[in-house]
Design a protein around this motif. Structure first.
Motif, mmCIF file in Angstrom:
data_model
loop_
_atom_site.group_PDB
_atom_site.id
_atom_site.type_symbol
_atom_site.label_atom_id
_atom_site.label_comp_id
_atom_site.label_asym_id
_atom_site.label_seq_id
_atom_site.Cartn_x
_atom_site.Cartn_y
_atom_site.Cartn_z
ATOM 1 N N PHE A 84 8.086 5.036 11.229
ATOM 2 C CA PHE A 84 6.785 4.442 11.516
ATOM 3 C C PHE A 84 6.176 3.803 10.275
ATOM 4 C CE2 PHE A 84 6.894 6.530 15.569
ATOM 5 C CZ PHE A 84 5.990 5.851 16.364
ATOM 6 N N LEU A 85 6.548 4.289 9.103
ATOM 7 C CA LEU A 85 6.009 3.710 7.876
ATOM 8 C C LEU A 85 6.500 2.284 7.669
ATOM 9 C CD1 LEU A 85 6.335 6.719 5.393
ATOM 10 C CD2 LEU A 85 4.326 5.990 6.692
ATOM 11 N N GLN A 86 7.632 1.963 8.271
ATOM 12 C CA GLN A 86 8.181 0.611 8.144
ATOM 13 C C GLN A 86 7.727 -0.300 9.279
ATOM 14 O OE1 GLN A 86 12.215 2.127 8.232
ATOM 15 N NE2 GLN A 86 12.538 1.579 6.073
ATOM 16 N N ASN A 87 7.218 0.309 10.337
ATOM 17 C CA ASN A 87 6.839 -0.473 11.523
ATOM 18 C C ASN A 87 5.353 -0.767 11.612
ATOM 19 O OD1 ASN A 87 9.536 -0.416 12.392
ATOM 20 N ND2 ASN A 87 9.236 1.528 13.456
ATOM 21 N N LEU A 88 4.566 -0.121 10.765
ATOM 22 C CA LEU A 88 3.124 -0.336 10.776
ATOM 23 C C LEU A 88 2.685 -0.985 9.472
ATOM 24 C CD1 LEU A 88 1.873 3.048 12.292
ATOM 25 C CD2 LEU A 88 1.810 0.813 13.402
ATOM 26 N N GLN A 89 1.664 -1.812 9.560
ATOM 27 C CA GLN A 89 1.069 -2.410 8.379
ATOM 28 C C GLN A 89 -0.279 -1.746 8.099
ATOM 29 O OE1 GLN A 89 0.902 -6.660 8.846
ATOM 30 N NE2 GLN A 89 3.080 -6.827 9.331
ATOM 31 N N PRO A 90 -0.688 -1.709 6.841
ATOM 32 C CA PRO A 90 -1.934 -1.007 6.500
ATOM 33 C C PRO A 90 -3.143 -1.443 7.315
ATOM 34 C CG PRO A 90 -0.712 -1.530 4.510
ATOM 35 C CD PRO A 90 0.018 -2.200 5.643
ATOM 36 N N HIS A 91 -3.283 -2.742 7.569
ATOM 37 C CA HIS A 91 -4.486 -3.215 8.261
ATOM 38 C C HIS A 91 -4.533 -2.787 9.726
ATOM 39 C CE1 HIS A 91 -1.683 -6.490 9.463
ATOM 40 N NE2 HIS A 91 -2.428 -6.509 10.555
ATOM 41 N N GLN A 92 -3.418 -2.246 10.252
ATOM 42 C CA GLN A 92 -3.406 -1.771 11.626
ATOM 43 C C GLN A 92 -3.968 -0.355 11.766
ATOM 44 O OE1 GLN A 92 0.952 -2.655 12.032
ATOM 45 N NE2 GLN A 92 0.323 -3.628 13.950
ATOM 46 N N LEU A 93 -4.315 0.278 10.656
ATOM 47 C CA LEU A 93 -4.736 1.670 10.679
ATOM 48 C C LEU A 93 -6.178 1.823 10.221
ATOM 49 C CD1 LEU A 93 -1.506 3.171 9.110
ATOM 50 C CD2 LEU A 93 -2.199 3.330 11.512
#
Length: 250
Positions: free
Chosen positions: A200-209
């Motif tokens: 999940f760390l590779q599939n999500l970008q910071p601005h999505q959280l």
């Protein structure tokens, strides 16, 4: 402007508790007691309901009642870091000696938030998450939505590498793992309070959280989506302590 820290936290002895000489051994250090106290507004002295009080070394957390009171049963006297926060107030974190029979008075400085409606409830819930992090006795870092939105990092692995001491590398399958003390170990990832794969760390970008927490020595990353924070704030989600012992729990 913040008041001096020394004026925000006061430990006093209950009536009838006599101080001991510095040379005398203290039998009370071997006994536990119920450590009580209250949290009040620095300006008005009004009690603060729903404030969180944490004893960091003891990994214990209490929430004040409608009269601002809280208690910790079966506490052994000693030195504790006392972390206190309340919605609309500046957080306070101080080390203090807690002798047998002591009570605690914490005065928090008002820090009004310029938000309304659901945003108020989200801010309150995020503050509870932050308080839990501060009360967990391992090194950790927390990042809020404002920081996450400003970053130019493409993925979370890069974001974490640049801002924390957690050393993330890739295994033979290209998945994130942790390198700790010259050993490669499993990386624990929690998404919205539930364990998920490290990918999940590779599939999500910071601005999505909406929030990211990193517990470096536990090799744990905790992610929170904006949708979860909104729903949790609306429904009154009950936070559990951070699980530092289980290999897979959150």
């Amino acid at each position: 402007m913040s008041r001096p820290a020394a004026s925000l936290l006061a430990i006093v002895l209950t009536v009838g508790a006599a101080p001991l000489s510095a040379q005398d051994p203290s039998p009370d250090t071997l006994r536990s007691f119920t450590f009580r106290g209250n949290v009040v507004d620095y300006v008005t002295e009004e009690p603060i309901e729903g404030a969180s009080v944490g004893l960091v070394e003891a990994r214990r957390l209490a929430v004040t009642d409608a009269n601002g009171y809280f208690e910790f049963a079966d506490l052994v006297p000693g030195r504790y870091t006392i972390a206190t926060t309340g919605f609309g107030y500046e957080p306070n974190r101080e080390p203090s000696d807690v002798p047998f029979g002591a009570v605690l008075v914490v005065r928090l400085n008002p820090a009004p938030l310029d938000v309304a409606g659901l945003e108020v409830e989200i801010a309150r819930f995020v503050r509870q998450i932050e308080m839990r992090r501060l009360a967990t006795p391992v090194p950790s870092s927390g990042f809020d939505r404002e920081i996450l939105n400003r970053t130019v990092d493409y993925d979370l692995v890069e974001f974490i590498r640049e801002r924390t001491t957690l050393d993330i590398v890739e295994d033979s399958f290209g998945l994130p793992v942790a390198r700790f003390r010259n050993r490669v170990t499993r990386l624990r990832v929690c998404l919205d309070e539930f364990p998920v794969g490290a990918g999940f760390l590779q599939n999500l970008q910071p601005h999505q959280l909406g929030r990211v927490e990193v517990y470096e020595s536990a090799r744990m990353v905790r992610l929170y989506t904006n949708e979860f924070l909104e729903q949790a704030a609306e429904r009154g989600f009950q936070l559990r302590p951070v699980d530092l012992t289980s290999a897979r729990g959150c």
